[in-house]
Motif scaffolding. Structure first.
Motif, PDB file in Angstrom:
ATOM      1  N   ARG D 187       0.812  -1.231   0.000  1.00 48.79           N
ATOM      2  CA  ARG D 187       0.000   0.000   0.000  1.00 48.79           C
ATOM      3  C   ARG D 187       0.843   1.278   0.000  1.00 48.79           C
ATOM      4  NH1 ARG D 187      -2.967  -3.154   3.814  1.00 48.79           N
ATOM      5  NH2 ARG D 187      -1.929  -2.074   5.519  1.00 48.79           N
ATOM      6  N   PRO D 190       4.381   3.317  -2.972  1.00 45.43           N
ATOM      7  CA  PRO D 190       4.387   4.367  -4.006  1.00 45.43           C
ATOM      8  C   PRO D 190       4.698   5.755  -3.440  1.00 45.43           C
ATOM      9  CG  PRO D 190       2.475   2.907  -4.259  1.00 45.43           C
ATOM     10  CD  PRO D 190       3.097   2.589  -2.931  1.00 45.43           C
ATOM     11  N   LYS D 195       6.411   5.296  -7.643  1.00 44.82           N
ATOM     12  CA  LYS D 195       5.780   4.443  -8.653  1.00 44.82           C
ATOM     13  C   LYS D 195       5.213   3.209  -7.956  1.00 44.82           C
ATOM     14  CE  LYS D 195      10.220   2.325  -9.584  1.00 44.82           C
ATOM     15  NZ  LYS D 195      11.286   2.000 -10.522  1.00 44.82           N
ATOM     16  N   THR D 196       4.248   2.584  -8.604  1.00 47.11           N
ATOM     17  CA  THR D 196       3.583   1.432  -8.002  1.00 47.11           C
ATOM     18  C   THR D 196       4.133   0.137  -8.590  1.00 47.11           C
ATOM     19  OG1 THR D 196       1.572   2.718  -7.716  1.00 47.11           O
ATOM     20  CG2 THR D 196       1.356   0.310  -7.591  1.00 47.11           C
TER      21      THR D 196
END
Lengths: 264, 264, 264, 264
Positions: D187, D190, D195-196
């Motif tokens: 969760r 990022p 960035k995810t």
């Protein structure tokens, strides 16, 4: 239960001394005994002569590396996958040293030995060897079996290692019965098989190792020792000029998923 | 995807020729190049000189066999259990060549290399080496770390292999910076640690291999190559005078069954 | 050369999906398919029924761990020597899974299969099975060979695993021809051999695996899979309650150095 | 020396009984205990509950086979080269289970454990987990280190195994602190990294295994156990539809011999 005792003539040490094969390791082995010589000595508990060492090391050279064999590819891929364990990469490569790729050496040495053991008195001249070889090849033919050490998928007109190993053994006066029988098979097999096949390098190595008196159940072990040096060479090259990842990708990227089929 | 090409300078063959390291294998390697020399050449792609080969083979001799080590026991037990696979017995033994029993050679070589790389210009005399060694041992002490290659649980008054390898390297004018630094550590560490420990054989082997320019990530590989020869010696002895079954029984017969306990 | 394609029905993935055996791995395998069931499915590309899975898992349980076997000792000693490589310790132990200690399962399954294949139509009742078994045992006797799966050095009055596996197979209506023939051998062999030997657990496992339609050349593989779980158990116990160092010392401290002897 | 005794809670037998983990093997394990359940029990000496077994077997399914990985290619090539030794082919493949390809599971489990151990009292709600995760990711970032288990080179928008394993663990009320922390990392990262990245399947498996209380130093062992089943599947497919020889030739035929170069 009484205390067991495990005897060994190999390495031993006390607080002040280290012996190997009954020698003082530091004073009488290190700096004096070459590595091929030592490997021979360890396997036979007998120090080889100079000529024996030369033939033995020629065999090891012949078997050390054959380029991108399955064993070499396996060692490189394992190192790619587990670079933390050089021992794992080396062991994985050696595990390919079985019946197909490195086994010819052992099979040929054992086969020649069995013929010699079964054959009663050994021939004393070339005609005698040829007669024994002829019977041997005819027997195998009748049983529908191949002659170990005969034939090569690439060197169809002769394997250069074979010629050379015979020459070295002759120079050292170490052309014994296994090599003699193997040479005779090379001479007479066309009469039985109707075509001329080369005596291959792996086979002549088995014959030479058997003539040196090395233990037959371990002939494959010497091929593995030679290959261990080759695989370290493969790892060293992989470190400086890697190809394993490209090999892996060339397979993985060309995979095609098919439906499972228990009857396929 | 364009055709990939996998480059190698090791073994290659055509119908009529076999090359290894760019040499004609049959004519220029077999019968001419010793096995230790070849292993060095394969690993570095550079033919070693006579002195380099002598030092290298002295290292291999030092590491080949240390009696009933875990690796030797493992090879014998695996052969007992799976006598159909010599390669498996050899590979199993080599898998013990990790951080504890064969890793000192590599750890020591790498450690000396790191100190030399970090240290800027190399000392030009013994006082300079001693100063560098002193800083190094003090640093390790401060970090609560052991000095790689220092100490031996049996040879407390000196490891005979160490003295001998230094002598051989000196005879061959191959006492390079790794050996110099290692020797200096041997001289100065009592001032820091308050006691005198021996420079051990595994450590000096690592220093010598590093001085020879062999690839650091593979130093453990040379210990494994040496041990491969030793393990074949163990198998040969096991064949003629078996102890593996007695070892197995000494454990199995002394087993005591206890209740499982997840918290034990 | 045209691009090669390597087909597989096993694992495959795209950016958003992962399949295994044509199933959606995450949705249809994870959480749904047990590990024994999955191993069966992977080996046959056919999902086993509940009864097949139960028999298969009973076989795996029977073979998972037999205490301080050579394979268990090897895994513990290798971990002692190279604790950095769990994969090496596990692989070393599995390498003992050859002809002597884990091979009976495979040998027995293949042997029964060969008899059934050679025997023409299969018997339809117990008398028929007994007749086939009688001929089989007489043939082996005549050739001076042992009956695979017959006899046990400890469980001389009957191997409890055998009785139990027959019962489970019967409960699941999976007593096929290999188990029938094996049972018949158990009934008739005293008439030929003049003494009653137990059908051993390794043998009945081979018979059951063959009845399940698992690939004969890989029967040893299932013994190895079972043993992999056992060896991890050995490592877990070694971590919490080590014995490997004591085993090593019990050998090393009882070594006795003898003179090398090439003729010994 | 007094007689040594080697204690074990694993397999043991007398003339009439065989026990495993203190159970009667034939009556209470065979036919009753599934293979995944047994592997868990062997590793922990504690019988898992149904939910624990389900999570554990979901992990094994997730890791069993990923198609033409280096380990799969290695097993196939080794079998090609040494078809006489199934154990060698399996062991060779497992030796690739090191730091790069199978190590993420172990690294991730250990990493989460270290954070939890260092972190004092565990968070009691999602905000608390997020705060701990944030500090953890920031710390790693500062040290220039990657977050174990974060990122995947193929499944860039999410690894389907991760979502599924979280769901199974939740269904079985077995979402423990390692999985909670791992989820929180998913969760919050990022915010730190900008960035995810997806939480990968190997990582979530390590978190789940750690939550199950399996021994951390052996987490890699469970990945190897799963892979053993996969590699037997690879061998079974290779037997019926071989590709190893084509892989070998695709490398060997594309080799290009270059001059040796010690400086390359």
């Amino acid at each position: 239960m009484p205390d067991r005792v495990y005897e060994t003539a190999l390495g031993a040490s006390t607080k002040d001394t280290i012996t190997l094969l009954g020698q003082d390791l530091a004073e009488d082995v290190m700096g004096t005994v070459g590595f091929g010589e030592l490997a021979f000595w360890l396997a036979t508990q007998r120090r080889p002569g100079k000529g024996e060492t030369r033939v033995f090391e020629a065999v090891l050279a012949a078997l050390a590396d054959h380029g991108f064999t399955p064993t070499a590819i396996v060692t490189r891929l394992t190192y790619l996958s587990a670079p933390d364990s050089v021992q794992g990469a080396l062991a994985a490569g050696l595990l390919g040293g079985g019946s197909r790729f490195l086994g010819v050496t052992e099979d040929c040495g054992r086969f020649l030995h069995d013929v010699l053991t079964a054959g009663g008195t050994q021939p004393s001249d070339e005609d005698g060897w040829d007669a024994l070889a002829l019977r041997t090849v005819e027997d195998l033919r009748r049983q529908g079996k191949f002659v170990p050490g005969l034939g090569h998928h690439v060197h169809k007109d002769g394997d250069p290692r074979t010629r050379r190993l015979f020459a070295i053994a002759a120079e050292e006066h170490l052309r014994g019965p296994h090599l003699e029988l193997f040479a005779a098979i090379g001479r007479v097999h066309p009469r039985v098989l109707g075509k001329t096949l080369p005596l291959n390098g792996a086979g002549v190595c088995g014959a030479a190792l058997a003539d040196l008196g090395l233990p037959l159940p371990l002939l494959r072990g010497f091929a593995l020792l030679a290959r261990a040096a080759g695989l370290i060479g493969q790892l060293a090259e992989e470190l400086r000029h890697p190809v394993a990842d490209a090999i892996f990708r060339s397979v993985d990227l060309n995979n095609r998923s098919v439906a499972p089929d228990p009857h396929r």
